[in-house]
Design a protein around this motif. Structure first.
Motif, PDB file in Angstrom:
ATOM      1  N   SER A 104      93.654  28.077  13.162  1.00 49.45           N
ATOM      2  CA  SER A 104      92.573  27.215  12.250  1.00 49.45           C
ATOM      3  C   SER A 104      91.850  26.263  12.414  1.00 49.45           C
ATOM      4  N   ILE A 105      92.157  26.194  13.838  1.00 48.44           N
ATOM      5  CA  ILE A 105      92.195  24.865  14.391  1.00 48.44           C
ATOM      6  C   ILE A 105      90.207  25.020  15.478  1.00 48.44           C
ATOM      7  N   GLY A 106      89.679  26.481  15.585  1.00 48.20           N
ATOM      8  CA  GLY A 106      88.725  26.264  16.596  1.00 48.20           C
ATOM      9  C   GLY A 106      88.690  27.121  18.077  1.00 48.20           C
ATOM     10  N   LEU A 107      90.192  27.927  17.254  1.00 48.33           N
ATOM     11  CA  LEU A 107      90.269  28.740  18.482  1.00 48.33           C
ATOM     12  C   LEU A 107      91.196  31.152  18.092  1.00 48.33           C
ATOM     13  N   ASN A 108      89.762  30.656  16.822  1.00 50.48           N
ATOM     14  CA  ASN A 108      89.841  31.983  16.021  1.00 50.48           C
ATOM     15  C   ASN A 108      89.244  32.956  17.199  1.00 50.48           C
ATOM     16  N   GLY A 109      88.781  32.848  18.554  1.00 49.58           N
ATOM     17  CA  GLY A 109      87.827  34.088  19.715  1.00 49.58           C
ATOM     18  C   GLY A 109      89.361  34.368  19.813  1.00 49.58           C
ATOM     19  N   MET A 110      90.235  34.247  19.793  1.00 51.98           N
ATOM     20  CA  MET A 110      91.985  35.055  20.695  1.00 51.98           C
ATOM     21  C   MET A 110      92.699  35.838  19.732  1.00 51.98           C
ATOM     22  N   SER A 111      93.222  36.774  20.264  1.00 52.91           N
ATOM     23  CA  SER A 111      93.671  38.043  19.946  1.00 52.91           C
ATOM     24  C   SER A 111      95.066  36.563  19.219  1.00 52.91           C
ATOM     25  N   ASP A 112      96.262  36.945  18.962  1.00 54.81           N
ATOM     26  CA  ASP A 112      96.985  36.967  18.213  1.00 54.81           C
ATOM     27  C   ASP A 112      98.089  36.273  19.266  1.00 54.81           C
ATOM     28  N   PHE A 113      97.763  37.580  19.863  1.00 56.40           N
ATOM     29  CA  PHE A 113      98.927  37.530  21.485  1.00 56.40           C
ATOM     30  C   PHE A 113      98.684  36.221  22.370  1.00 56.40           C
ATOM     31  N   GLN A 114      97.386  36.166  21.869  1.00 61.65           N
ATOM     32  CA  GLN A 114      96.681  34.652  23.263  1.00 61.65           C
ATOM     33  C   GLN A 114      96.861  33.380  22.494  1.00 61.65           C
ATOM     34  N   LEU A 115      96.656  33.386  20.861  1.00 65.28           N
ATOM     35  CA  LEU A 115      97.085  31.948  20.643  1.00 65.28           C
ATOM     36  C   LEU A 115      98.493  32.008  20.586  1.00 65.28           C
ATOM     37  N   TYR A 116      99.594  33.242  20.145  1.00 67.42           N
ATOM     38  CA  TYR A 116     101.066  32.366  20.481  1.00 67.42           C
ATOM     39  C   TYR A 116     101.497  32.575  21.710  1.00 67.42           C
ATOM     40  N   MET A 117     100.775  32.362  22.900  1.00 64.40           N
ATOM     41  CA  MET A 117     101.025  31.620  24.058  1.00 64.40           C
ATOM     42  C   MET A 117     101.006  30.650  24.493  1.00 64.40           C
ATOM     43  N   ILE A 118     100.041  30.386  23.295  1.00 63.19           N
ATOM     44  CA  ILE A 118      99.794  28.199  23.398  1.00 63.19           C
ATOM     45  C   ILE A 118     100.416  27.912  22.814  1.00 63.19           C
ATOM     46  N   GLN A 119     100.429  28.290  21.733  1.00 65.89           N
ATOM     47  CA  GLN A 119     101.754  27.378  20.639  1.00 65.89           C
ATOM     48  C   GLN A 119     102.598  27.558  20.977  1.00 65.89           C
ATOM     49  N   VAL A 120     103.394  28.886  21.948  1.00 69.94           N
ATOM     50  CA  VAL A 120     104.340  28.321  21.574  1.00 69.94           C
ATOM     51  C   VAL A 120     104.622  26.964  22.371  1.00 69.94           C
ATOM     52  N   PRO A 121     104.226  26.736  24.138  1.00 67.52           N
ATOM     53  CA  PRO A 121     104.789  25.827  24.458  1.00 67.52           C
ATOM     54  C   PRO A 121     104.290  24.252  23.661  1.00 67.52           C
ATOM     55  N   TYR A 122     103.555  24.544  22.874  1.00 63.37           N
ATOM     56  CA  TYR A 122     102.551  23.126  22.612  1.00 63.37           C
ATOM     57  C   TYR A 122     103.562  22.822  21.482  1.00 63.37           C
ATOM     58  N   TYR A 123     104.187  23.446  20.356  1.00 62.02           N
ATOM     59  CA  TYR A 123     104.834  23.022  19.522  1.00 62.02           C
ATOM     60  C   TYR A 123     106.774  23.048  20.138  1.00 62.02           C
ATOM     61  N   PHE A 124     106.560  23.892  21.046  1.00 63.69           N
ATOM     62  CA  PHE A 124     108.195  23.538  21.933  1.00 63.69           C
ATOM     63  C   PHE A 124     108.408  21.936  22.256  1.00 63.69           C
ATOM     64  N   SER A 125     107.333  21.426  22.720  1.00 60.69           N
ATOM     65  CA  SER A 125     107.347  20.067  23.583  1.00 60.69           C
ATOM     66  C   SER A 125     107.076  19.290  22.478  1.00 60.69           C
ATOM     67  N   ALA A 126     105.995  19.233  21.477  1.00 61.01           N
ATOM     68  CA  ALA A 126     106.226  18.473  20.114  1.00 61.01           C
ATOM     69  C   ALA A 126     106.991  18.457  19.385  1.00 61.01           C
ATOM     70  N   GLY A 127     108.240  19.361  19.172  1.00 61.76           N
ATOM     71  CA  GLY A 127     109.420  19.501  18.880  1.00 61.76           C
ATOM     72  C   GLY A 127     110.661  18.318  19.785  1.00 61.76           C
ATOM     73  N   LEU A 128     110.128  18.904  21.284  1.00 62.46           N
ATOM     74  CA  LEU A 128     111.410  18.413  22.097  1.00 62.46           C
ATOM     75  C   LEU A 128     110.674  16.849  21.771  1.00 62.46           C
ATOM     76  N   LEU A 129     109.490  16.570  21.657  1.00 61.51           N
ATOM     77  CA  LEU A 129     109.190  14.966  21.257  1.00 61.51           C
ATOM     78  C   LEU A 129     109.414  14.603  20.289  1.00 61.51           C
ATOM     79  N   TYR A 130     110.186  15.391  19.195  1.00 59.21           N
ATOM     80  CA  TYR A 130     110.499  14.478  18.507  1.00 59.21           C
ATOM     81  C   TYR A 130     111.941  14.598  18.289  1.00 59.21           C
ATOM     82  N   ILE A 131     112.652  15.454  18.227  1.00 59.44           N
ATOM     83  CA  ILE A 131     113.594  15.383  18.834  1.00 59.44           C
ATOM     84  C   ILE A 131     114.308  14.234  20.222  1.00 59.44           C
ATOM     85  N   TYR A 132     114.003  13.892  20.823  1.00 61.73           N
ATOM     86  CA  TYR A 132     114.145  13.045  21.811  1.00 61.73           C
ATOM     87  C   TYR A 132     113.527  11.478  21.041  1.00 61.73           C
ATOM     88  N   LEU A 133     112.652  11.380  20.382  1.00 59.56           N
ATOM     89  CA  LEU A 133     112.276  10.031  19.563  1.00 59.56           C
ATOM     90  C   LEU A 133     113.362   9.445  18.645  1.00 59.56           C
TER      91      LEU A 133
END
Length: 201
Positions: A104-133
């Motif tokens: 929903s933020i400008g990456l609509n030209g990608m397949s669901d699998f491609q989106l998933y492979m980008i979002q997994v590390p991003y949200y995983f690292s974001a969650g890690l950041l919040y837990i660490y804080l």
């Protein structure tokens, strides 16, 4: 303790952290073709609302996710099972619940699998950041401040072509991990030096 330890100072520190891991990346000189805008879903929700009400909506969502994911699930499982399981399980849930949100933020030209492979590390690292804080500052308000700041600023994220969007998201992912690593090393070193001083006195 999580809700009473320096709430104002902890919240302000949490608000500041995403500037190190998100905003600086977006404002890098070579990223001048990347602009900021709200996620379409958030625009649909708050369009026409007063500014304060839109900010309150983002704050409420951030509060709910932090209370659920970090306090109830992460801290809850840490007490009944073990920290490693609680960490991985809460990060897994946090990542899965944001499934394909990047579309929903400008990456609509990608397949669901491609989106998933980008979002997994991003949200995983974001969650890690919040837990660490949450753990390092022992305050719910620090992770809440960071989560709100990310949702308010990075949720205004990428209105650019697919390649620029992928690059910025991956770069932010790396910066989130680097922040956690460097801050941990710094705090560990300072704590170790304090212990050594106590032994000498």
């Amino acid at each position: 303790m999580l809700f009473t330890k320096k709430p104002i100072g902890s919240l302000l520190f949490g608000l500041y952290v995403p500037f190190l891991t998100h905003i600086i990346v977006i404002l890098l000189p070579w990223m001048n073709n990347v602009s900021l805008y709200y996620v379409k879903m958030q625009v649909d929700i708050i369009e026409g609302w007063p500014l304060w009400l839109g900010i309150l909506q983002v704050f409420v969502f951030s509060f709910y996710e932090e209370l659920t994911m970090r306090v109830f699930i992460y801290k809850g499982f840490s007490k009944t099972l073990n920290n490693t399981f609680a960490l991985l399980f809460s990060l897994f849930l946090f990542t899965i619940l944001h499934n394909n949100r990047l579309g929903s933020i400008g990456l609509n030209g990608m397949s669901d699998f491609q989106l998933y492979m980008i979002q997994v590390p991003y949200y995983f690292s974001a969650g890690l950041l919040y837990i660490y804080l949450l753990d390092s500052r022992q305050s719910f308000w620090t992770s809440l401040g960071a989560h709100f700041s990310v949702n308010h600023f990075f949720a205004k994220c990428l209105k650019s072509d697919v390649r620029d969007g992928i690059f910025v998201i991956l770069l932010i992912t790396v910066f989130q991990v680097i922040y956690v690593f460097l801050d941990y090393i710094l705090r560990h070193k300072v704590n170790r030096e304090e212990v050594e001083e106590l032994k000498l006195t």
